[in-house]
Design a protein around this motif. Sequence first.
Motif, mmCIF file in Angstrom:
data_model
loop_
_atom_site.group_PDB
_atom_site.id
_atom_site.type_symbol
_atom_site.label_atom_id
_atom_site.label_comp_id
_atom_site.label_asym_id
_atom_site.label_seq_id
_atom_site.Cartn_x
_atom_site.Cartn_y
_atom_site.Cartn_z
ATOM 1 N N ALA A 82 40.139 0.884 -12.562
ATOM 2 C CA ALA A 82 40.054 -0.562 -12.339
ATOM 3 C C ALA A 82 40.805 -0.921 -11.058
ATOM 4 C CB ALA A 82 40.647 -1.316 -13.527
ATOM 5 N N GLY A 83 40.203 -1.799 -10.253
ATOM 6 C CA GLY A 83 40.808 -2.220 -8.999
ATOM 7 C C GLY A 83 40.322 -1.459 -7.792
ATOM 8 N N ALA A 84 39.585 -0.363 -8.005
ATOM 9 C CA ALA A 84 39.076 0.427 -6.885
ATOM 10 C C ALA A 84 37.741 -0.130 -6.393
ATOM 11 C CB ALA A 84 38.918 1.886 -7.291
ATOM 12 N N THR A 85 37.446 0.155 -5.120
ATOM 13 C CA THR A 85 36.196 -0.280 -4.495
ATOM 14 C C THR A 85 35.313 0.934 -4.233
ATOM 15 O OG1 THR A 85 37.135 -2.243 -3.427
ATOM 16 C CG2 THR A 85 35.210 -1.265 -2.385
ATOM 17 N N TYR A 86 34.017 0.807 -4.545
ATOM 18 C CA TYR A 86 33.037 1.872 -4.323
ATOM 19 C C TYR A 86 31.863 1.311 -3.540
ATOM 20 C CZ TYR A 86 35.586 4.699 -7.715
ATOM 21 O OH TYR A 86 36.562 5.414 -8.361
ATOM 22 N N LEU A 87 31.265 2.150 -2.704
ATOM 23 C CA LEU A 87 30.119 1.744 -1.891
ATOM 24 C C LEU A 87 28.875 2.508 -2.331
ATOM 25 C CD1 LEU A 87 32.666 0.987 -0.118
ATOM 26 C CD2 LEU A 87 31.169 1.255 1.856
ATOM 27 N N TYR A 88 27.734 1.804 -2.298
ATOM 28 C CA TYR A 88 26.451 2.396 -2.659
ATOM 29 C C TYR A 88 25.415 1.996 -1.613
ATOM 30 C CZ TYR A 88 28.865 2.481 -7.200
ATOM 31 O OH TYR A 88 29.774 2.660 -8.205
ATOM 32 N N ASP A 89 24.663 2.989 -1.127
ATOM 33 C CA ASP A 89 23.592 2.742 -0.153
ATOM 34 C C ASP A 89 22.280 2.607 -0.925
ATOM 35 O OD1 ASP A 89 21.656 2.787 1.822
ATOM 36 O OD2 ASP A 89 22.648 4.352 3.000
ATOM 37 N N LEU A 90 21.659 1.429 -0.861
ATOM 38 C CA LEU A 90 20.441 1.194 -1.641
ATOM 39 C C LEU A 90 19.241 1.995 -1.142
ATOM 40 C CD1 LEU A 90 20.783 -2.635 -2.324
ATOM 41 C CD2 LEU A 90 20.779 -0.808 -4.034
ATOM 42 N N LYS A 91 19.338 2.592 0.027
ATOM 43 C CA LYS A 91 18.250 3.466 0.486
ATOM 44 C C LYS A 91 18.285 4.810 -0.230
ATOM 45 C CE LYS A 91 19.023 3.708 4.892
ATOM 46 N NZ LYS A 91 20.414 3.166 4.831
ATOM 47 N N ARG A 92 19.412 5.122 -0.884
ATOM 48 C CA ARG A 92 19.586 6.444 -1.489
ATOM 49 C C ARG A 92 19.395 6.438 -3.009
ATOM 50 N NH1 ARG A 92 25.029 8.815 1.517
ATOM 51 N NH2 ARG A 92 24.439 8.287 3.665
ATOM 52 N N ASP A 93 18.879 5.357 -3.555
ATOM 53 C CA ASP A 93 18.625 5.251 -4.998
ATOM 54 C C ASP A 93 19.873 5.595 -5.814
ATOM 55 O OD1 ASP A 93 17.288 4.847 -7.399
ATOM 56 O OD2 ASP A 93 16.476 6.895 -7.465
ATOM 57 N N PRO A 94 20.961 4.827 -5.628
ATOM 58 C CA PRO A 94 22.197 5.127 -6.387
ATOM 59 C C PRO A 94 22.029 4.798 -7.864
ATOM 60 C CG PRO A 94 22.431 3.045 -5.223
ATOM 61 C CD PRO A 94 21.110 3.619 -4.783
ATOM 62 N N TYR A 152 31.245 6.373 3.588
ATOM 63 C CA TYR A 152 31.665 6.517 2.193
ATOM 64 C C TYR A 152 31.160 7.843 1.649
ATOM 65 C CZ TYR A 152 27.049 5.860 0.065
ATOM 66 O OH TYR A 152 25.749 6.027 -0.338
ATOM 67 N N ALA A 153 31.756 8.280 0.558
ATOM 68 C CA ALA A 153 31.299 9.466 -0.163
ATOM 69 C C ALA A 153 30.990 9.054 -1.593
ATOM 70 C CB ALA A 153 32.368 10.558 -0.142
ATOM 71 N N PRO A 154 29.870 9.507 -2.158
ATOM 72 C CA PRO A 154 29.511 9.123 -3.528
ATOM 73 C C PRO A 154 30.623 9.459 -4.522
ATOM 74 C CG PRO A 154 27.689 10.278 -2.457
ATOM 75 C CD PRO A 154 28.873 10.407 -1.551
ATOM 76 N N GLY A 155 30.982 8.468 -5.335
ATOM 77 C CA GLY A 155 31.969 8.691 -6.384
ATOM 78 C C GLY A 155 33.407 8.619 -5.921
ATOM 79 N N VAL A 156 33.630 8.358 -4.627
ATOM 80 C CA VAL A 156 34.989 8.292 -4.103
ATOM 81 C C VAL A 156 35.379 6.827 -3.905
ATOM 82 C CG1 VAL A 156 36.537 8.897 -2.206
ATOM 83 C CG2 VAL A 156 34.788 10.527 -2.974
ATOM 84 N N GLY A 157 36.440 6.421 -4.563
ATOM 85 C CA GLY A 157 36.858 5.024 -4.498
ATOM 86 C C GLY A 157 37.865 4.759 -3.390
ATOM 87 N N HIS A 158 38.047 3.493 -3.093
ATOM 88 C CA HIS A 158 38.972 3.064 -2.051
ATOM 89 C C HIS A 158 39.949 2.046 -2.640
ATOM 90 C CE1 HIS A 158 36.344 4.819 1.098
ATOM 91 N NE2 HIS A 158 35.377 4.446 0.283
ATOM 92 N N ASP A 159 41.211 2.175 -2.263
ATOM 93 C CA ASP A 159 42.229 1.215 -2.671
ATOM 94 C C ASP A 159 42.218 0.091 -1.644
ATOM 95 O OD1 ASP A 159 44.380 -0.125 -3.714
ATOM 96 O OD2 ASP A 159 45.885 1.290 -2.992
ATOM 97 N N TYR A 182 23.578 -2.462 1.304
ATOM 98 C CA TYR A 182 24.619 -1.796 0.527
ATOM 99 C C TYR A 182 25.046 -2.662 -0.641
ATOM 100 C CZ TYR A 182 25.294 1.508 4.373
ATOM 101 O OH TYR A 182 25.110 2.481 5.323
ATOM 102 N N LEU A 183 25.532 -2.004 -1.685
ATOM 103 C CA LEU A 183 26.291 -2.660 -2.737
ATOM 104 C C LEU A 183 27.734 -2.195 -2.609
ATOM 105 C CD1 LEU A 183 23.950 -2.287 -5.859
ATOM 106 C CD2 LEU A 183 24.375 -4.360 -4.534
ATOM 107 N N VAL A 184 28.638 -3.140 -2.520
ATOM 108 C CA VAL A 184 30.072 -2.844 -2.513
ATOM 109 C C VAL A 184 30.600 -3.316 -3.854
ATOM 110 C CG1 VAL A 184 32.286 -3.330 -1.427
ATOM 111 C CG2 VAL A 184 30.225 -3.102 -0.018
#
Length: 309
Positions: free
Chosen positions: A85-97, A134-141, A57-59
């Motif tokens: 700015a300040g939000a965190t997003y997750l990306y799964d590298l198996k899904r070619d983000p 996680y959901a694509p494009g949804v950030g976390h505080d 993953y990329l966080v």
Amino acid sequence: MTQAGVYGQRLGRGLHVKEAPVLITRSLRSAELAVTEVRNDNPTPDLSGSLPAEDAYLVSLKLRDYPACECWEEGRHVAKEDIRAGATYLYDLKRDPRYVIDKPFHSLFFYLPRSAFGDIARQPSAPRVGELSYAPGVGHDDGIIRHIGATLQQGLHRPDETNQLFVDHMMLALTAHVAQAYGGLKPAAEPNRGGLAPWQVKRACDRLDSDLSGKVALQQLAAELGLSVSHFSRAFRISTGLPPHQWLLQQRVKAAKQLMTVRDLPLSEIAISAGFANQSHFTRVFSQMVGVSPGAWRRETHGGPGDEK
């Protein structure tokens, strides 16, 4: 040879940036972890490049607003969201983000292989950490990731002054937090709440004292005592009152104070001898920990010139 992970220049190429400073740790047995800073104030509009598919993953901690970000996964448009700015997003590298780069951006990317979560969860009763939620494009505080990111960003800007123990400690903390916050890992009840045995404290402290430059890694220290990295870090702090990287800084300052009793020894030489990267690094750390600059401390304590230059 094991293929390099998606961090540093490899990540930078995918995001069309030339400079991608990185800090890397190998503090977990099966995983290489890294944090990369990427920034482009004047991008050429384009879709980001495909990143190598990995079980990782990329966080990402966003450091700049990015309105109307178009996110893609597995070749499909999946979301269009305003990034703050300040939000965190997750990306799964198996899904070619991927995402459309059409505005200036500035982010930190934490590279976390899935095997790292297995190392964190390696306890008899701990559940296996599977997919992160996680959901694509949804950030976390996420205040913890903001704090760790801000701390590591200082290290990215001053790599010569950043000791490996500090990077190991911060990335270990981030991995544990991500596993708990997004992977469902519950903090294990620690059956052994004590610190290290006296002989373990002595061996660890002697090992740290033998190389004040801080090149020894947490994994190496833990392995020499037959402990996991997380157990060693926790037990060392219980025994000494400080995490290993802070204990090492304290020893550097103590060594510098001893060297400053030699009046004719320049502060620049003392800095290097005590394990600091340079005199500026020495002055900054000493002032933070002691409350006065090295030169002022030497004048007040031993008299004579302070050698502030």
